[in-house]
Structures are given as C-alpha cells and as structure tokens.
Scaffold this motif. Structure first.
Motif, PDB file in Angstrom:
ATOM      1  N   TRP A  68       0.851  -1.178   0.000  1.00 23.10           N
ATOM      2  CA  TRP A  68       0.000   0.000   0.000  1.00 23.10           C
ATOM      3  C   TRP A  68       0.887   1.228   0.000  1.00 23.10           C
ATOM      4  O   TRP A  68       2.080   1.130   0.271  1.00 23.10           O
ATOM      5  CB  TRP A  68      -0.945  -0.006   1.206  1.00 23.10           C
ATOM      6  CG  TRP A  68      -0.266   0.178   2.521  1.00 23.10           C
ATOM      7  CD1 TRP A  68       0.201   1.346   3.027  1.00 23.10           C
ATOM      8  CD2 TRP A  68       0.043  -0.824   3.498  1.00 23.10           C
ATOM      9  NE1 TRP A  68       0.781   1.133   4.253  1.00 23.10           N
ATOM     10  CE2 TRP A  68       0.701  -0.189   4.566  1.00 23.10           C
ATOM     11  CE3 TRP A  68      -0.174  -2.208   3.573  1.00 23.10           C
ATOM     12  CZ2 TRP A  68       1.145  -0.869   5.695  1.00 23.10           C
ATOM     13  CZ3 TRP A  68       0.267  -2.870   4.702  1.00 23.10           C
ATOM     14  CH2 TRP A  68       0.918  -2.218   5.745  1.00 23.10           C
ATOM     15  N   ASN A  69       0.309   2.386  -0.282  1.00 25.29           N
ATOM     16  CA  ASN A  69       1.091   3.617  -0.398  1.00 25.29           C
ATOM     17  C   ASN A  69       1.098   4.512   0.833  1.00 25.29           C
ATOM     18  O   ASN A  69       2.112   5.115   1.140  1.00 25.29           O
ATOM     19  CB  ASN A  69       0.603   4.438  -1.593  1.00 25.29           C
ATOM     20  CG  ASN A  69       0.995   3.786  -2.900  1.00 25.29           C
ATOM     21  OD1 ASN A  69       2.021   3.106  -2.975  1.00 25.29           O
ATOM     22  ND2 ASN A  69       0.184   3.965  -3.919  1.00 25.29           N
ATOM     23  N   PRO A  70      -0.034   4.688   1.530  1.00 26.18           N
ATOM     24  CA  PRO A  70      -0.050   5.692   2.601  1.00 26.18           C
ATOM     25  C   PRO A  70       0.612   5.244   3.898  1.00 26.18           C
ATOM     26  O   PRO A  70       0.932   4.079   4.071  1.00 26.18           O
ATOM     27  CB  PRO A  70      -1.547   5.910   2.854  1.00 26.18           C
ATOM     28  CG  PRO A  70      -2.246   4.749   2.291  1.00 26.18           C
ATOM     29  CD  PRO A  70      -1.359   4.091   1.296  1.00 26.18           C
ATOM     30  N   MET A  71       0.779   6.190   4.789  1.00 25.86           N
ATOM     31  CA  MET A  71       1.060   5.891   6.186  1.00 25.86           C
ATOM     32  C   MET A  71      -0.293   5.582   6.806  1.00 25.86           C
ATOM     33  O   MET A  71      -1.277   6.271   6.536  1.00 25.86           O
ATOM     34  CB  MET A  71       1.678   7.116   6.855  1.00 25.86           C
ATOM     35  CG  MET A  71       1.987   6.941   8.316  1.00 25.86           C
ATOM     36  SD  MET A  71       3.566   6.128   8.627  1.00 25.86           S
ATOM     37  CE  MET A  71       4.667   7.525   8.798  1.00 25.86           C
ATOM     38  N   VAL A  72      -0.371   4.536   7.621  1.00 34.39           N
ATOM     39  CA  VAL A  72      -1.615   4.193   8.307  1.00 34.39           C
ATOM     40  C   VAL A  72      -1.404   4.452   9.795  1.00 34.39           C
ATOM     41  O   VAL A  72      -0.388   4.029  10.354  1.00 34.39           O
ATOM     42  CB  VAL A  72      -1.978   2.705   8.103  1.00 34.39           C
ATOM     43  CG1 VAL A  72      -3.299   2.371   8.802  1.00 34.39           C
ATOM     44  CG2 VAL A  72      -2.056   2.373   6.618  1.00 34.39           C
ATOM     45  N   ILE A  73      -2.350   5.164  10.413  1.00 34.44           N
ATOM     46  CA  ILE A  73      -2.235   5.433  11.849  1.00 34.44           C
ATOM     47  C   ILE A  73      -3.476   4.955  12.561  1.00 34.44           C
ATOM     48  O   ILE A  73      -4.592   5.134  12.075  1.00 34.44           O
ATOM     49  CB  ILE A  73      -2.098   6.944  12.150  1.00 34.44           C
ATOM     50  CG1 ILE A  73      -0.845   7.516  11.514  1.00 34.44           C
ATOM     51  CG2 ILE A  73      -2.054   7.200  13.654  1.00 34.44           C
ATOM     52  CD1 ILE A  73      -0.523   8.912  12.014  1.00 34.44           C
ATOM     53  N   SER A  74      -3.278   4.332  13.723  1.00 39.02           N
ATOM     54  CA  SER A  74      -4.389   4.053  14.621  1.00 39.02           C
ATOM     55  C   SER A  74      -4.006   4.577  16.001  1.00 39.02           C
ATOM     56  O   SER A  74      -3.036   4.095  16.590  1.00 39.02           O
ATOM     57  CB  SER A  74      -4.657   2.545  14.689  1.00 39.02           C
ATOM     58  OG  SER A  74      -5.356   2.255  15.883  1.00 39.02           O
ATOM     59  N   PHE A  75      -4.743   5.565  16.488  1.00 38.34           N
ATOM     60  CA  PHE A  75      -4.468   6.052  17.844  1.00 38.34           C
ATOM     61  C   PHE A  75      -5.041   5.056  18.850  1.00 38.34           C
ATOM     62  O   PHE A  75      -4.508   4.884  19.935  1.00 38.34           O
ATOM     63  CB  PHE A  75      -5.082   7.437  18.075  1.00 38.34           C
ATOM     64  CG  PHE A  75      -4.553   8.482  17.132  1.00 38.34           C
ATOM     65  CD1 PHE A  75      -3.198   8.811  17.130  1.00 38.34           C
ATOM     66  CD2 PHE A  75      -5.392   9.120  16.237  1.00 38.34           C
ATOM     67  CE1 PHE A  75      -2.703   9.769  16.258  1.00 38.34           C
ATOM     68  CE2 PHE A  75      -4.902  10.078  15.364  1.00 38.34           C
ATOM     69  CZ  PHE A  75      -3.561  10.400  15.362  1.00 38.34           C
ATOM     70  N   GLY A  76      -6.131   4.398  18.474  1.00 39.42           N
ATOM     71  CA  GLY A  76      -6.790   3.447  19.366  1.00 39.42           C
ATOM     72  C   GLY A  76      -5.889   2.270  19.700  1.00 39.42           C
ATOM     73  O   GLY A  76      -5.672   1.941  20.866  1.00 39.42           O
ATOM     74  N   ILE A  77      -5.364   1.616  18.650  1.00 35.98           N
ATOM     75  CA  ILE A  77      -4.453   0.495  18.880  1.00 35.98           C
ATOM     76  C   ILE A  77      -3.082   1.044  19.261  1.00 35.98           C
ATOM     77  O   ILE A  77      -2.329   0.421  20.003  1.00 35.98           O
ATOM     78  CB  ILE A  77      -4.372  -0.401  17.614  1.00 35.98           C
ATOM     79  CG1 ILE A  77      -5.739  -1.034  17.348  1.00 35.98           C
ATOM     80  CG2 ILE A  77      -3.297  -1.469  17.758  1.00 35.98           C
ATOM     81  CD1 ILE A  77      -5.795  -1.877  16.095  1.00 35.98           C
ATOM     82  N   GLY A  78      -2.769   2.230  18.762  1.00 28.58           N
ATOM     83  CA  GLY A  78      -1.489   2.858  19.071  1.00 28.58           C
ATOM     84  C   GLY A  78      -0.399   2.362  18.146  1.00 28.58           C
ATOM     85  O   GLY A  78       0.541   1.681  18.569  1.00 28.58           O
ATOM     86  N   LEU A  79      -0.509   2.668  16.850  1.00 29.55           N
ATOM     87  CA  LEU A  79       0.569   2.309  15.936  1.00 29.55           C
ATOM     88  C   LEU A  79       0.524   3.180  14.691  1.00 29.55           C
ATOM     89  O   LEU A  79      -0.500   3.782  14.366  1.00 29.55           O
ATOM     90  CB  LEU A  79       0.496   0.828  15.539  1.00 29.55           C
ATOM     91  CG  LEU A  79      -0.547   0.339  14.536  1.00 29.55           C
ATOM     92  CD1 LEU A  79      -0.124   0.598  13.088  1.00 29.55           C
ATOM     93  CD2 LEU A  79      -0.753  -1.155  14.677  1.00 29.55           C
ATOM     94  N   TYR A  80       1.676   3.264  14.019  1.00 24.21           N
ATOM     95  CA  TYR A  80       1.716   3.848  12.687  1.00 24.21           C
ATOM     96  C   TYR A  80       2.568   2.942  11.833  1.00 24.21           C
ATOM     97  O   TYR A  80       3.486   2.286  12.337  1.00 24.21           O
ATOM     98  CB  TYR A  80       2.276   5.284  12.699  1.00 24.21           C
ATOM     99  CG  TYR A  80       3.666   5.388  13.274  1.00 24.21           C
ATOM    100  CD1 TYR A  80       3.847   5.660  14.628  1.00 24.21           C
ATOM    101  CD2 TYR A  80       4.788   5.211  12.472  1.00 24.21           C
ATOM    102  CE1 TYR A  80       5.118   5.749  15.166  1.00 24.21           C
ATOM    103  CE2 TYR A  80       6.064   5.303  13.002  1.00 24.21           C
ATOM    104  CZ  TYR A  80       6.227   5.568  14.349  1.00 24.21           C
ATOM    105  OH  TYR A  80       7.483   5.640  14.882  1.00 24.21           O
TER     106      TYR A  80
END
Ligand SMILES: Cc1cc2nc3c(=O)[nH]c(=O)nc-3n(C[C@H](O)[C@H](O)[C@H](O)COP(=O)(O)OP(=O)(O)OC[C@H]3O[C@@H](n4cnc5c(N)ncnc54)[C@H](O)[C@@H]3O)c2cc1C
Ligand code: FES
Lengths: 104, 380
Positions: free
Chosen positions: B236-248
C-alpha cells in the motif's frame, strides 16, 4: 564497478560518494546509501565498508567508529514472535498456579 | 579553524541543518552548525519519515500545511533526491468517540483549506487492501500527506547550506554557554566558539542546552521504539495510523514495512536501547490491524527519542530571559515534517522580526506557570 553490499546492491563508488559528502562512519553510510540495511543487516558488507572508510579518510581500521548492532539477530516473522510470547505467558501462568498450589 | 561566527546552531538534526540553510539563503554570512556526533544521529535519523497535515490543533495544522507545500518543491530547490512520496495518510477510528473527534478535526482542517475527508471501511480497504476493516468504524484520508527519507532530507539541507557558505562542525559537543554584552561564548570539547545569534536545536537535549544559560526549556525525552520488516512487493502507499491500537506503519520505497508505537508506560529518559517487550507488543498490534501479514519477517528494530512538551506542540522563537537565543525544539514526535516550514519562519523572524505564519502562541512562556494548555490530541 564493485559491489560492496550485495543485499542492497550498493557499489564502492556510492560509498565513496557518501564519504565525499562528509560521512565518516559505517552508520552514516548505511543511512545514506543503504549499505548494511539488507536482510543480512551488514554482516557481509560491514567489513568492506569500514575498509573503504579507512582508506578514504586515511585512518587505521581500528579508528573507524563502530556501527550499532540492532536486534533481531536473524529475520523473524511476526507470528513466531507472537507464538513465543504466548508460550511465555502460558509458562508464567503455570508457574503462578503451581506457586499457589504449593502454598495450600 | 574558524570559531567566530554570526550565528551558531546547536544540533545537526533536521532542524539545525534546515535553519542553517534558510539563514544562509536569507543572506546571513558566517553560520556554523555544531553537532556532537554526525548529522541526523539524534531523533532525526531514527524517525518514521512521515509528514501529515491532519492535526487536531490549528497551529500544528497550519505549520504542517506550509511544510508540505514547501516539501513539494524541495528536491528541485536543494538539488537532491529525498524519496519524497505523497502516498497519503489514512487515520483509522475504532470508536464513536474517535469518529466524533475526527469529524471535528476534519472540519477544522477543511476550513484551513486542506484536501481531507472521512471515508467508510470499504473505501479504507480500497486505499489499504490488507487492512482488517472489521476493526474500524471510519477513517480520515488526506492524499497529499506522505513520507520522505529523513537522512536524505537532512543531507540535502546540509549540502545546500554548505554551498551557501555555512559550516558544519561534527563531533563537537557543546558543554557550556555564557553571554557577555552581545556575544555568546559557546564552550565545546574542541574549544570555545563565539557568536551573536544562538539557536537551540538540540532536540531531546534542548532542556540541557537551555539550562547552560539558565533558561528553562521544558522538553522531556521519551524513548520511542520502531522496527522494519524485510522488503516485499508494494502492499500500500499511505502511512496508516491508529491512535486506538497505538501504531503507525508505512512501506518504504525499497519495500520494507516500517512501524512504531507509543507506550504510555515509558519513563522520561534518554536511553535508546531496544526492548523485547516492544517486539512482542508491536507484533500484537500490527497483526491485530493486518492479520494477513503475520508472516512478514522483522529484520531490524531500533529506538529514538520523542521530545515532548506539555501540549505536544513545539517551542519556537526567542526567549524573554536572553536576547538573541532562539528555540526550535519540543516537536513531540513530529519535527521532521514541521522543519521545512519552521526553518523558514525562524529565518524570517531573525532577519525581519516578523513571521508569515504567526508563531507567538508557540513561545516557551505558554508552558511556564499553571495555565491550562490546549493539547494536540493526534499523537501516536
Ligand atoms: C521512533 C520515532 C519516530 C518518529 N516519526 C516521525 C515521523 O514519522 N514524522 C516526523 O515528522 N517526526 C517523527 N519523529 C520525530 C522526529 O524525529 C523529531 O521531531 C525530529 O527529528 C527533531 O529534529 P531535531 O533536529 O529537533 O532533533 P534531533 O534530530 O534529535 O537533533 C538534535 C541534535 O542535537 C545534537 N546535540 C544534542 N546535544 C548536543 C550538544 N550538547 N552539543 C552538540 N550537539 C548536541 C544531537 O546529537 C542531535 O543530533 C519520530 C521520532 C522517533 C523517535
Ligand atoms: S551485504 Fe550489505 S546488508 Fe547484506
């Protein structure tokens, strides 16, 4: 053209070019031209890179600033890491249960 | 060796070299960067390389938008390849509270003119095919966010600054500061330097540098760990962020998948060792969001320092106590992406006394005393 890092396909010329830009350490070479970032994590090319640094900067090999060694030692899949974690947790639980049982 | 300069910049991270370049470009002569190790050896060389404009506070959003605009032309301006890539940022929401907060953020960002929108799970899966969308409610999507190589960007600025006459002195540690009338005396392990303008760009060590001249710069270092997998075909191309799970997580140009996480239990400190705990926890979080990628192999793990302030926003500009002592630190884990704009503003500030984007709200005095701070919420 001489390949220095075969994992990342980095040539001697590229390493020398990075040194000409002011780099002085193996870690900088790694960051700038990726020599040492491959699957073997520099195990194969580290020595060659430090030889080139010593030659270009006209300093003894022992003077070349040592690189940082980073975990893991070998590529490891996420699922293996998770399995190991679960095994350790189960062990801990067993131990705790045993300790409790022993106290009765 | 020359030791008398008009401007000295402490720190050879992205802030130090970009400010050196902008000052030189604005016409200042006699500039020197002092770096205790090598360029980008601090947080910069350890960072995730992402740039995003999706923030929860207006100052951060404004600065980030100006930065991205600047980054779009940076390779041409500096004459250097940097792996600049606008693959977008997808920020996923797992709860209704998050969705509500994201709606607010997006409304504010759109008001500032950002191309950003809310997308549903199906659209999120189209953007990032390996995502387990059963875990998410909505996501926000900004296609002009992206990532860049932090080393190459640092080197690009450094080379350009040197071409304009700036000097960079590596392996030079600042150990003390003194000011007599209008001259700063900068003590180093290589001997004393002198200058009239002094910049504190020491990243996580900004507080130490400030304390050398009795100026409190409330920046606390926290270790942040990160890892990269073996290179694989494009996922995939983008950066993926989840504040809930806490990861990028993002995929580098060469194919390796880079990922990091925040750990609320991390104590204040400057240790950058790697931990087994991180490897477990990161694996768990990553495979929660990307179960199909559980077979990917980790090849390297490392750590760097987040330079946190109480409101997770940077400290910029002069200080009240000492004239001509400028601060650019406390970026709280997003300094790489703000540097292109901030460096320009700092140069404007010293050459004209004004800035094209107001930075008064980011003066260090906001963090002193007991006033409530308006905290940036979108931090991993
Ligand atoms: C794991 C991780 C992931 C990150 N991900 C991102 C991201 O995706 N996007 C983003 O924008 N930001 C990210 N960041 C944050 C980013 O790395 C920092 O905000 C940014 O690099 C700060 O740059 P700087 O120049 O202020 O600090 P630094 O890069 O730390 O530079 C400060 C320099 O000062 C030098 N120094 C310190 N004390 C002295 C002294 N006494 N004398 C001389 N020199 C000294 C240090 O050696 C260092 O090189 C991340 C950070 C970490 C740790
Ligand atoms: S040969 Fe250089 S990383 Fe393997």
């Amino acid at each position: 053209m001489k390949i220095v890092c075969r994992c990342q396909d980095v040539t001697e010329e590229e390493v020398v070019a990075a040194l000409r830009q002011g780099a002085t350490t193996i870690d900088e070479i790694k960051r700038l031209v990726r020599a040492g970032m491959g699957p073997c994590q520099g195990r194969t090319c580290r020595r060659l890179v430090s030889q080139i640094i010593a030659r270009e900067l006209k300093e003894p090999m022992a003077q070349v600033f040592p690189p940082t060694f980073r975990p893991p030692n070998r590529p490891v899949p996420f699922k293996l890491v998770m399995a190991e974690y679960e095994r350790q947790e189960a062990d801990e639980r067993k131990k705790a249960a045993k300790a409790k049982g022993g106290k009765k | 060796m020359k030791t008398r300069f008009d401007a000295i910049i402490i720190g050879g991270g992205i802030l130090g070299v970009s400010i050196a370049y902008e000052l030189a470009k604005a016409g200042l002569k006699n500039i020197c960067v002092l770096e205790r190790h090598y360029l980008a050896s601090g947080s910069t060389g350890r960072c995730g390389g992402g740039f995003r404009q999706q923030w929860s506070t207006e100052p951060n959003t404004r600065l980030a938008m100006a930065s991205v605009k600047r980054l779009e032309g940076i390779e041409a301006e500096l004459g250097y390849q940097t792996e600049f890539f606008q693959g977008g940022y997808l920020i996923v929401a797992h709860s209704d509270e998050e969705v509500a907060q994201f709606r607010k953020n997006v409304a504010m960002q759109q008001r500032l003119g950002l191309d950003v929108k809310m997308v549903g799970p199906d659209q999120a899966r189209e953007i990032v095919p390996h995502l387990d969308v059963s875990k998410i409610k909505m996501a926000t999507w900004c296609p002009t966010d992206g990532h860049i190589s932090p080393f190459l960007l640092t080197q690009a600025y450094a080379n350009a600054a040197k071409r304009l006459g700036a000097e960079i002195h590596l392996w030079t540690t600042v150990t003390g500061l003194m000011k007599k009338s209008n001259t700063f005396f900068v003590m180093t392990d290589k001997g004393p330097y002198e200058c009239n303008l002094l910049f504190n760009c020491a990243g996580s060590f900004a507080r130490t540098i400030g304390s050398m001249i009795n100026v409190d710069i409330p920046v606390d270092p926290y270790r942040h760990e990160i890892l990269v997998t073996e290179p694989v075909e494009r996922l995939w191309n983008p950066m993926v962020i989840s504040f809930g799970i806490g990861l990028y997580t993002r995929q580098e140009k060469n194919g390796g998948v880079v990922m990091g996480m925040g750990d609320p239990n991390e104590p204040v400190g400057t240790c950058v060792g790697s931990s087994m705990h991180f490897m477990y926890e990161m694996s768990r979080r990553f495979t929660t969001l990307f179960p199909k990628l559980a077979g990917l192999r980790i090849v390297r793990q490392w750590a760097g320092l987040y330079e946190m302030t109480a409101d997770a926003q940077p400290i910029l500009g002069p200080v009240d106590e000492v004239e001509n002592f400028y601060q650019a630190s406390g970026f709280s884990g997003h300094g790489l992406m703000l540097a292109p704009a901030v460096s320009q503003l700092m140069a404007e500030q010293v050459t004209t006394g004004r800035t094209s984007i107001p930075i008064d709200d980011l003066h260090v005095r906001r963090l002193r005393g007991a006033q409530a701070v308006h905290r940036e919420k979108s931090v991993v």
